[in-house]
Design a protein around this motif. Sequence first.
Motif, PDB file in Angstrom:
ATOM      1  N   LEU A   1      -4.634  -2.331 -11.656  1.00 51.28           N
ATOM      2  CA  LEU A   1      -4.886  -1.551 -12.867  1.00 51.28           C
ATOM      3  C   LEU A   1      -5.842  -0.399 -12.587  1.00 51.28           C
ATOM      4  O   LEU A   1      -5.658   0.716 -13.081  1.00 51.28           O
ATOM      5  CB  LEU A   1      -5.449  -2.462 -13.961  1.00 51.28           C
ATOM      6  N   ILE A   2      -6.883  -0.660 -11.787  1.00 50.66           N
ATOM      7  CA  ILE A   2      -7.813   0.410 -11.432  1.00 50.66           C
ATOM      8  C   ILE A   2      -7.095   1.487 -10.626  1.00 50.66           C
ATOM      9  O   ILE A   2      -7.363   2.682 -10.772  1.00 50.66           O
ATOM     10  CB  ILE A   2      -9.003  -0.161 -10.634  1.00 50.66           C
TER      11      ILE A   2
ATOM     12  N   ALA B   1      -4.739  10.331 -12.445  1.00 53.36           N
ATOM     13  CA  ALA B   1      -5.720  11.277 -12.966  1.00 53.36           C
ATOM     14  C   ALA B   1      -6.292  12.127 -11.840  1.00 53.36           C
ATOM     15  O   ALA B   1      -6.423  13.353 -11.957  1.00 53.36           O
ATOM     16  CB  ALA B   1      -6.833  10.533 -13.694  1.00 53.36           C
ATOM     17  N   PHE B   2      -6.638  11.476 -10.733  1.00 53.10           N
ATOM     18  CA  PHE B   2      -7.161  12.220  -9.588  1.00 53.10           C
ATOM     19  C   PHE B   2      -6.117  13.190  -9.051  1.00 53.10           C
ATOM     20  O   PHE B   2      -6.426  14.318  -8.684  1.00 53.10           O
ATOM     21  CB  PHE B   2      -7.593  11.250  -8.483  1.00 53.10           C
ATOM     22  N   ASN B   3      -4.860  12.741  -8.998  1.00 47.23           N
ATOM     23  CA  ASN B   3      -3.810  13.590  -8.460  1.00 47.23           C
ATOM     24  C   ASN B   3      -3.591  14.830  -9.321  1.00 47.23           C
ATOM     25  O   ASN B   3      -3.325  15.922  -8.807  1.00 47.23           O
ATOM     26  CB  ASN B   3      -2.506  12.801  -8.328  1.00 47.23           C
TER      27      ASN B   3
ATOM     28  N   LEU C   1      -5.649   6.903 -18.750  1.00 46.26           N
ATOM     29  CA  LEU C   1      -5.859   6.238 -17.472  1.00 46.26           C
ATOM     30  C   LEU C   1      -7.341   6.081 -17.163  1.00 46.26           C
ATOM     31  O   LEU C   1      -7.771   5.066 -16.606  1.00 46.26           O
ATOM     32  CB  LEU C   1      -5.165   7.016 -16.355  1.00 46.26           C
ATOM     33  N   THR C   2      -8.139   7.081 -17.516  1.00 44.84           N
ATOM     34  CA  THR C   2      -9.581   6.975 -17.322  1.00 44.84           C
ATOM     35  C   THR C   2     -10.171   5.871 -18.194  1.00 44.84           C
ATOM     36  O   THR C   2     -10.995   5.060 -17.748  1.00 44.84           O
ATOM     37  CB  THR C   2     -10.271   8.315 -17.653  1.00 44.84           C
ATOM     38  N   THR C   3      -9.722   5.806 -19.442  1.00 46.07           N
ATOM     39  CA  THR C   3     -10.178   4.749 -20.350  1.00 46.07           C
ATOM     40  C   THR C   3      -9.755   3.383 -19.839  1.00 46.07           C
ATOM     41  O   THR C   3     -10.530   2.416 -19.872  1.00 46.07           O
ATOM     42  CB  THR C   3      -9.609   4.976 -21.758  1.00 46.07           C
ATOM     43  N   SER C   4      -8.528   3.288 -19.345  1.00 46.80           N
ATOM     44  CA  SER C   4      -8.012   2.023 -18.832  1.00 46.80           C
ATOM     45  C   SER C   4      -8.879   1.494 -17.696  1.00 46.80           C
ATOM     46  O   SER C   4      -9.252   0.316 -17.666  1.00 46.80           O
ATOM     47  CB  SER C   4      -6.569   2.211 -18.351  1.00 46.80           C
TER      48      SER C   4
ATOM     49  N   PHE D   1      -5.527  -6.925 -20.502  1.00 49.35           N
ATOM     50  CA  PHE D   1      -4.249  -6.660 -21.155  1.00 49.35           C
ATOM     51  C   PHE D   1      -4.255  -5.297 -21.841  1.00 49.35           C
ATOM     52  O   PHE D   1      -3.304  -4.520 -21.737  1.00 49.35           O
ATOM     53  CB  PHE D   1      -3.949  -7.763 -22.171  1.00 49.35           C
ATOM     54  N   VAL D   2      -5.365  -4.980 -22.526  1.00 47.23           N
ATOM     55  CA  VAL D   2      -5.490  -3.677 -23.181  1.00 47.23           C
ATOM     56  C   VAL D   2      -5.484  -2.565 -22.135  1.00 47.23           C
ATOM     57  O   VAL D   2      -4.848  -1.510 -22.314  1.00 47.23           O
ATOM     58  CB  VAL D   2      -6.770  -3.612 -24.040  1.00 47.23           C
ATOM     59  N   ALA D   3      -6.185  -2.799 -21.026  1.00 43.94           N
ATOM     60  CA  ALA D   3      -6.214  -1.800 -19.953  1.00 43.94           C
ATOM     61  C   ALA D   3      -4.818  -1.550 -19.406  1.00 43.94           C
ATOM     62  O   ALA D   3      -4.449  -0.410 -19.099  1.00 43.94           O
ATOM     63  CB  ALA D   3      -7.148  -2.271 -18.833  1.00 43.94           C
ATOM     64  N   MET D   4      -4.022  -2.611 -19.274  1.00 41.64           N
ATOM     65  CA  MET D   4      -2.672  -2.454 -18.767  1.00 41.64           C
ATOM     66  C   MET D   4      -1.813  -1.651 -19.746  1.00 41.64           C
ATOM     67  O   MET D   4      -1.054  -0.769 -19.340  1.00 41.64           O
ATOM     68  CB  MET D   4      -2.021  -3.820 -18.502  1.00 41.64           C
TER      69      MET D   4
END
Length: 360
Positions: free
Chosen positions: A127-128, A134-136, A159-162, A321-324
Motif C-alpha cells: 500500500l505504501i 505520486a513521485f512519478n 495516494l499521499t493520504t493513503s 482497508f481505507v488506505a487501500m
Amino acid sequence: MAVEPEGKNSTKERSHNYSWRLRVSLYVTLLLAGETIATLLGRLYYEKGGKSTWLETLVQLVGFPLTLPCYYYIKPGPSKTKAKTKYTYSSFLTLSLVYTGLGLLVAGHCVMYSFGLLYLPVSTFSLISASQLAFNAIFSYFLNSQKITPFILNSLVLLTTSSTLLVLQDEPESSYSSSSKSSYVIGYICAIGSSAGYSLVLSLTDYAFEKILRKYTFKVILDMATYPSLVATIAVVVGLLGSGGWKMLRMEMDEFELGKGSYVLIVIGSTISWQACSIGSIGLILEVSSLFSNVISTLCLPVVPVLAVVFFRDEMNGIKFVAMLLAIWGFVSYAYQHYVEERNPEEEQEPQDDKCHVQA
C-alpha cells in the motif's frame, strides 16, 4: 520544412496497431506477474528465517544474464531514430555515464526495498508503494514534460493520504525483525524511499530514451535492462562482501524452515520474477511512457494485500482497508486520465510537436 521522424507511434496510430497492442500486453503481463510473485516470495524468504537484506537485494538485480540469449536469437528490428544529426548516436562515454548512473540509483532503490519489506507486513508495504505514482508524476513533470491535470492532481492527493494513513496504525506489525515502533518507522521510510527511487529511475529511463538513446528497438530494451543491472549487481556484491554478510548465507540456508531445496527455489524464483518485471517495466517505458509503466505497476495494489492476508495472515484492519480504497481510487483517477488521452489524441499531440518535429 517540418519532418516528423520515426519513433513512438502517436496515440491515434497505436489504437489501430495490433502489433503494438500485443507487445504492450506482453510487457504488462511480465510486469504484473513478475512484481506480484517477487514481492510474495521476498516476504516468504523473511517469514521462514531469511535474514540477509543483501541477498534479497541481489535477487532483484542478478537475473540480467537471463536476457543475454535474446541478443543472439531475436533479430532486432530496424532502428528508428528521431533525427539524423551528429547527436543521433550517443558516444560510448555518454552511454557509460547513463548506465552507471541508473545502475547506482537502481542499487539504492533495491536496498531500501529490501529493508522496507523486512520491517513491514507485505500488505502494508504494498500500500505504501502506491505512492510511487505520486513521485512519478512529479519527476515526469520536470523530466518528461508530463502535464499535471486535475485527475492526476486528485490521484496525487489520494495516494499521499493513503500512505500517510498507514503511519497512524496503533500496532505496528512485523513478522520477523521486531514489533517496535522504531522498526516500523524505518520500514516506512525505506518503503517511501524505495518508491521515490523507483519512480526516479523510470523517469530518467524515459528521459534517456527520448533525449540520449533516441532509438526504439528491442535491443535498446535489452541494453537498458542489462547494463544498469550489471552496475547495480556489482555495487550490491561489493556491499555483500564488504559487510561480511556472505559468511552467514550457508548457515541461513541450513536453518531455513522450509529446507535447503525451498531456499534455493525461492532465490531462483525471485530472480526470474524480478527480471521479468524489469523487462516489462522498461518495455512499457519504451512503448508508452514511464508514467504508464508506473500506473500498470500499481495494478498489483489490490492483489498483493489480499494474497498477503491469505498466505501470510496479515491483518486487514480498518485503517489499512481505507488506505487501500483511497489508493485504488487514486489509481482509477490516473487510469481515467490515460483514457481521456486515448480518446483525444489530438490534444496529446500538441505538446509533442515541439519535441518530435525538426527543421529540415
